[in-house]
Write an enzyme that holds these catalytic residues in place. Sequence first.
Site, mmCIF file in Angstrom:
data_model
loop_
_atom_site.group_PDB
_atom_site.id
_atom_site.type_symbol
_atom_site.label_atom_id
_atom_site.label_comp_id
_atom_site.label_asym_id
_atom_site.label_seq_id
_atom_site.Cartn_x
_atom_site.Cartn_y
_atom_site.Cartn_z
ATOM 1 N N LYS A 121 0.845 -1.187 0.000
ATOM 2 C CA LYS A 121 0.000 0.000 0.000
ATOM 3 C C LYS A 121 0.881 1.237 0.000
ATOM 4 C CE LYS A 121 -3.900 2.179 2.364
ATOM 5 N NZ LYS A 121 -4.893 2.069 3.461
ATOM 6 N N ASP A 226 -14.235 5.263 9.567
ATOM 7 C CA ASP A 226 -14.522 5.096 8.137
ATOM 8 C C ASP A 226 -14.984 3.661 7.881
ATOM 9 O OD1 ASP A 226 -14.845 5.831 5.541
ATOM 10 O OD2 ASP A 226 -12.730 5.718 5.002
#
Length: 487
Positions: A121, A226
């Site tokens: 990532k 989130d």
Amino acid sequence: MKLDVNALRYLTKDDFRVLTAVEMGMRNHEIVPAELVDRIAGLKHGGTYKVLRNLLKNKLVHHDATKYDGYRLTYLGYDFLAIKTLVNRGVFASVGRQIGVGKESDIFEVATEDGTVLAMKLHRLGRTSFRAVKSKRDYLRHRRSFNWLYLSRLAALKEFAFMKALGDHGFPVPTAVDCNRHCVIMSLVQGYPLVQVKELQNPDDVFDTILGLIVRLAEHGLIHCDFNEFNIMIDDDEKITVIDFPQMVSVSHRNAQMFFDRDIECIYKFFNKRFNLTSEENEEQDGSESDGEGNSRPSFLSVKKAAGSLDKELAASGFTRKEQVEMEKYIDEDAEGHDSGSDDDDEVGDAVPIDSLKIDRDHSDEPDCTLASRDSGVPGTFSEEHGTSCSGENRLESSPSGSNGDAKEALESEGKMLSEEDEDNDDSSSDDDDEEDAELTKKLNKQRKKAIAAAHGRRRPVSSRNAYKDKGKGTMNSKIQRQACKW
């Protein structure tokens, strides 16, 4: 930005040395001067400039000559530095295809030497789609200025720490492998994002599992902030894996309840819309929260925080309620201080009461000259820039002359005259109007408080810029001042 690692195999040690020099220069430069890059890299015979041209050709650095000749790293150059470091550590050996893209990061497949596939990532903050990082993320904390590369590095470090701690406590998260700069290496999740799933065999069980994860996180002192269908991975066996952790906050955060309710609301809306869960839908329409153990909506106030919370271990945003209360108290006091200071700009001594100055009332008409003269360097007088003197109504200023004897006689005569004038003022003050007495008292209080502030070092009188003109015995200014003192 497209990650093309083909150029990585052709870069030499000098190329990475210059890239590292640019990175080091960006610690205190937005655009690093070319001379500084050459000095940090330390290549012989001007090799730095040749390497910079090669890096500029591959778009690893950006050249800016608006104010001076300088360079800065691009995200591709930052990617190459992180990948080169992780390859040297033996974390992985090859980079594959891109498997995901978001508003803050890109996901790629990487493989180790034995063929194990991992996920890489790369955080890329600063995209046009998401630039409100300062208001929506707490990466900066107390800092004011920031760089997008530095923010990406902070986000990667924070996500790696959260992922490592959650994995150690048994949460269904990817296994954290390693981290360098803005790059995080983790295990590859064999599943699909929940947003791509159209049907589930047991939607009720999956729904209860997801809500249980939110509550369990809150019990350990963390809120995801989130938690939606885009950050939940589900495999063929309908096992849940949670991803994306940089924005997590503590349950002691001032907006923790709002974040918790928002995560719950996102899950309810998605399952009501996608899988037609009627019981939750009716409960949402009624707007009531049942307290039973059935299909009740979780409440933030009913969550019991367990001992050994993760927010304290990881120093999450607002991780202790005590520090949060102290910070709010300090902010409120600071705001009240600004408001009270802007109410009355004319009165200087509002912050310091007169009684606390420990000055006798009998000498209220005689301002203290020794404190101010000690800081200003002028005996018995304030500086000319402040426009204040030691006499109450007569604002005569005496500057030191060249001869010490004349100065002493002038000061003694002036002191006698001032004491006589003060006695006359004391006798005549009872006959004056109250308004004049109030104005005189106000002026004297101002002078006294300025002198005390100067003595404590808070307000130091500045000597006059024209003080050098008064030096010498025969100057016209010194003669006029001596005559004025004698008069």
